[in-house]
Design an enzyme around this catalytic site. Structure first.
Site, PDB file in Angstrom:
ATOM      1  CE  LYS A 123      -4.520  -1.483   1.525  1.00 28.09           C
ATOM      2  NZ  LYS A 123      -5.666  -1.269   2.407  1.00 28.09           N
ATOM      3  CE  LYS A 205      -5.759  -8.812  -2.348  1.00 32.12           C
ATOM      4  NZ  LYS A 205      -5.832  -8.207  -1.022  1.00 32.12           N
ATOM      5  CE  LYS A 208     -12.268  -3.842  -0.733  1.00 32.22           C
ATOM      6  NZ  LYS A 208     -13.207  -4.388   0.219  1.00 32.22           N
TER       7      LYS A 208
END
Ligand code: TYM
Length: 339
Positions: A123, A205, A208
């Site tokens: 992130k 993966k 969203k």
């Protein structure tokens, strides 16, 4: 039939805690990795679920959209089958004990441990302009979520395993420093749905936050969207529907189909022997459309009923506060706070 987890006076039900971030779309990965298990575990365990909205603000949110996402996620998860007769399902920010225990646990978590979290590293790369302290300390808030309810089991997808191991380490450390306070939680990771991959890059993966909306399926996708995204799903040139090394795209579609229909890989291979990827993709799309149809219908009704939703999340927040308050008090007493 009674199972070993059925409650009796000498065998209290085991406790499950899990949460999901209300950060927009809820994907098929979330559903197969976690939510499907949440629903089935409700009969045999004492289940406590949350929308982890405090976690969501580690990435900057647009306020009206954030508010809408939280309410829609609440309605959608009820539509998936969270049953408030059996389970508690609350919004994390409504229960102040989470932020309080998270602060305390920050003081029992090492900087080095948090630096090793792969999600933090990923992130930080994706949000290089906003590597805030919340993003870094996210796993101690997650530990607080779990430990507040003395959870025995935490149903999650494989991507949360590292966070869960840290929660276990923090709990053991605290128990060791004082006396047994927290239950040490075990992960509950499904065999087949633990890691649902992107439809566009099956080595990544399904997420969203993917920039390409064709890479993920949302629980609210229309039948047309589902058909289109599956048609475009990346596969190999081998052409046979079989689960094998190097066939990451087909393996992923087989996992999805298996989770939705309950068919084993061997049965799928037999069902589709001699057929091509086009037929298989069409079957996956059809199974998904039929599976999601009742969920979507319930969602479109429930999301209109703001008063009902409010009555549910308010009552659940009270119940969650009551349970979590007991743990927080115990923790504070052990540390030596004046209560
Ligand atoms: P979140 O919101 O990213 O995901 C919710 C759940 O969905 C699972 N999941 C997947 N499973 C299989 N394949 C995928 N592609 C996939 N993508 C997501 C996740 O593993 C997760 O179980 N930090 C958590 C939320 C959280 C939490 C907690 C979870 C906050 N506090 C306490 C458990 C216990 C998160 O961001 O999940």
């Amino acid at each position: 039939m009674t199972s070993s987890n059925t409650q009796t006076p000498d065998n209290p039900k085991k406790i499950i805690f899990s949460a999901i971030q209300p950060s927009g779309t809820i994907t098929l990965g979330n559903y197969l990795g976690a939510l499907q298990n949440w629903i089935t575990l409700q009969d045999d365990y004492r289940c406590i679920f949350a929308l982890a909205d405090l976690h969501t603000i580690t990435v900057r949110q647009d306020p009206p959209k954030f508010r809408r996402n939280v309410l829609e996620a609440y309605a959608l998860l009820l539509s998936c089958g969270i049953d408030l007769e059996k389970s508690i399902f609350f919004i994390q920010s409504h229960v102040h004990t989470h932020a309080e225990l998270a602060w305390i646990l920050n003081c029992y978590t090492q900087f080095g441990e948090l630096s090793r979290m792969t999600q933090f590293k990923d992130k930080s790369l994706r949000h290089a302009d906003n590597i805030n302290v919340g993003l870094f300390a996210y796993p101690s808030l997650m530990a607080a979520d779990i430990l507040l309810y003395q959870a025995d089991l935490v149903p999650v997808g494989a991507d949360q395993k590292q966070h869960l191991e840290l929660a276990r380490d923090i709990a053991s450390r605290f128990n060791g420093a004082y006396s047994p306070t927290f239950t040490i939680p075990d992960p509950y990771i499904p065999k087949t749905g633990a890691r649902i991959m992107s439809l566009q890059d099956p080595l990544k993966k399904m997420s969203k936050s993917d920039d390409n909306a064709n890479a993920y399926l949302s629980l609210l996708d229309s039948p047309d969207d589902i058909v289109r995204k599956l048609k475009r799903a990346v596969t190999d040139s081998d052409g046979s529907v079989a689960y094998a090394d190097g066939k990451d795209g087909i393996n992923n579609l087989m996992r999805i189909y298996s989770c939705i229909t309950g068919r084993s890989f061997e049965q799928i291979e037999t069902d589709f022997s001699g057929k091509g990827y086009g037929d298989f993709k069409a079957a996956v799309a059809e199974a998904l459309i039929e599976h999601l149809r009742p969920i979507q219908e319930r969602f479109h009704m429930l999301v209109q009923d703001k008063a009902y939703l409010e009555s549910c999340y308010s009552k659940c927040a009270q119940d969650a506060l009551h349970l979590s308050g007991r743990t927080l008090k115990k923790v504070m007493k052990k540390i030596g706070f004046v209560l």
